[in-house]
Write an enzyme that holds these catalytic residues in place. Sequence first.
Site, PDB file in Angstrom:
ATOM      1  CG  ASP A  68      14.266  14.686 -18.885  1.00  0.00           C
ATOM      2  OD1 ASP A  68      14.180  14.310 -17.704  1.00  0.00           O
ATOM      3  OD2 ASP A  68      13.761  14.055 -19.848  1.00  0.00           O
ATOM      4  CB  THR A 120      11.653   5.896 -14.847  1.00  0.00           C
ATOM      5  OG1 THR A 120      12.274   7.135 -15.201  1.00  0.00           O
ATOM      6  CG2 THR A 120      10.138   6.039 -14.951  1.00  0.00           C
ATOM      7  N   GLY A 160       6.458   7.955  -9.958  1.00  0.00           N
ATOM      8  CA  GLY A 160       6.992   8.236 -11.284  1.00  0.00           C
ATOM      9  C   GLY A 160       8.484   8.111 -11.415  1.00  0.00           C
ATOM     10  CG  HIS A 197      12.839  15.925 -12.818  1.00  0.00           C
ATOM     11  ND1 HIS A 197      12.720  15.434 -14.097  1.00  0.00           N
ATOM     12  CD2 HIS A 197      12.782  14.841 -11.998  1.00  0.00           C
ATOM     13  CE1 HIS A 197      12.584  14.111 -14.054  1.00  0.00           C
ATOM     14  NE2 HIS A 197      12.619  13.735 -12.797  1.00  0.00           N
ATOM     15  CG  HIS A 209      24.182   4.413  -7.875  1.00  0.00           C
ATOM     16  ND1 HIS A 209      23.492   4.487  -9.060  1.00  0.00           N
ATOM     17  CD2 HIS A 209      23.422   3.639  -7.058  1.00  0.00           C
ATOM     18  CE1 HIS A 209      22.374   3.785  -8.974  1.00  0.00           C
ATOM     19  NE2 HIS A 209      22.318   3.263  -7.759  1.00  0.00           N
ATOM     20  CB  CYS A 264      23.184   3.044 -12.687  1.00  0.00           C
ATOM     21  SG  CYS A 264      22.493   4.687 -12.408  1.00  0.00           S
ATOM     22  CG  HIS A 308      16.934  12.086 -11.387  1.00  0.00           C
ATOM     23  ND1 HIS A 308      16.914  10.731 -11.102  1.00  0.00           N
ATOM     24  CD2 HIS A 308      15.743  12.373 -11.954  1.00  0.00           C
ATOM     25  CE1 HIS A 308      15.764  10.229 -11.488  1.00  0.00           C
ATOM     26  NE2 HIS A 308      15.023  11.193 -12.004  1.00  0.00           N
ATOM     27  CG  HIS A 312      22.292   7.937 -10.135  1.00  0.00           C
ATOM     28  ND1 HIS A 312      23.540   7.437 -10.478  1.00  0.00           N
ATOM     29  CD2 HIS A 312      22.525   9.158  -9.602  1.00  0.00           C
ATOM     30  CE1 HIS A 312      24.479   8.310 -10.153  1.00  0.00           C
ATOM     31  NE2 HIS A 312      23.888   9.372  -9.626  1.00  0.00           N
TER      32      HIS A 312
HETATM   33  P1  5GP Z   1      12.306  10.038 -13.158  1.00  0.00           P
HETATM   34  O1  5GP Z   1      11.112   9.547 -13.924  1.00  0.00           O
HETATM   35  O2  5GP Z   1      13.123   8.871 -12.621  1.00  0.00           O
HETATM   36  O3  5GP Z   1      11.990  11.060 -12.099  1.00  0.00           O
HETATM   37  O4  5GP Z   1      13.182  10.829 -14.201  1.00  0.00           O
HETATM   38  C1  5GP Z   1      13.987  10.200 -15.155  1.00  0.00           C
HETATM   39  C2  5GP Z   1      14.154  11.188 -16.284  1.00  0.00           C
HETATM   40  O5  5GP Z   1      15.235  10.758 -17.074  1.00  0.00           O
HETATM   41  C3  5GP Z   1      12.920  11.295 -17.198  1.00  0.00           C
HETATM   42  O6  5GP Z   1      12.428  12.628 -17.178  1.00  0.00           O
HETATM   43  C4  5GP Z   1      13.471  10.882 -18.566  1.00  0.00           C
HETATM   44  O7  5GP Z   1      12.938  11.667 -19.629  1.00  0.00           O
HETATM   45  C5  5GP Z   1      14.965  11.074 -18.414  1.00  0.00           C
HETATM   46  N1  5GP Z   1      15.773  10.174 -19.222  1.00  0.00           N
HETATM   47  C6  5GP Z   1      15.558   8.855 -19.452  1.00  0.00           C
HETATM   48  N2  5GP Z   1      16.544   8.340 -20.219  1.00  0.00           N
HETATM   49  C7  5GP Z   1      17.394   9.381 -20.484  1.00  0.00           C
HETATM   50  C8  5GP Z   1      18.607   9.476 -21.243  1.00  0.00           C
HETATM   51  O8  5GP Z   1      19.120   8.515 -21.818  1.00  0.00           O
HETATM   52  N3  5GP Z   1      19.203  10.706 -21.298  1.00  0.00           N
HETATM   53  C9  5GP Z   1      18.664  11.798 -20.664  1.00  0.00           C
HETATM   54  N4  5GP Z   1      19.321  12.961 -20.796  1.00  0.00           N
HETATM   55  N5  5GP Z   1      17.523  11.740 -19.940  1.00  0.00           N
HETATM   56  C10 5GP Z   1      16.902  10.537 -19.849  1.00  0.00           C
HETATM   57 ZN    ZN Z   2      23.926   5.434 -10.837  1.00  0.00          ZN
END
Ligand code: 5GP
Ligand code: ZN
Length: 112
Positions: free
Chosen positions: A30, A93, A91, A100, A46, A4, A98, A96
């Site tokens: 981010d 990706t 959306g 925003h 997790h 993860c 989180h 785990h």
């Molecule tokens: P999701 O799309 O799952 O809601 O948000 C995942 C977020 O993680 C995205 O906004 C993406 O830009 C961010 N992200 C992806 N890889 C990394 C990373 O290696 N480091 C950081 N700080 N953010 C990441």
């Molecule tokens: Zn995790």
Amino acid sequence: MDSCLFCRIIAGEIPGDFVLQEDDVVAFRDINPKAPVHVLVVPRMHVSSVSELARTSPAILAAMADAAQRIADAETGGHFRWIFNTGENAGQTVFHVHGHVLGGGTLGWSPA
Ligand code: 5GP
Ligand code: ZN
């Protein structure tokens, strides 16, 4: 969870630009910011989704909300949007959970 991404950032195996690191919750910027302030608030535990976290550990979800507000108080005058993408079609990706924290200036698109 060895595989993860966010567990690895929390463990220090991958660098993160941390805003806070507390007992149950961390926050880091981010890597691809969508607003002047874009911070991810993440439980150390997790869990894949916000609903699973609410069911199993509501106090940690509350600690995340408190952390989000403190980050906004420090960086955006207390104004922020808090988004949980849940499921691939919405959306998500990184599986785990989180939140925003988006803020700074005037945010564009809004659901309301
Ligand atoms: P999701 O799309 O799952 O809601 O948000 C995942 C977020 O993680 C995205 O906004 C993406 O830009 C961010 N992200 C992806 N890889 C990394 C990373 O290696 N480091 C950081 N700080 N953010 C990441
Ligand atoms: Zn995790």
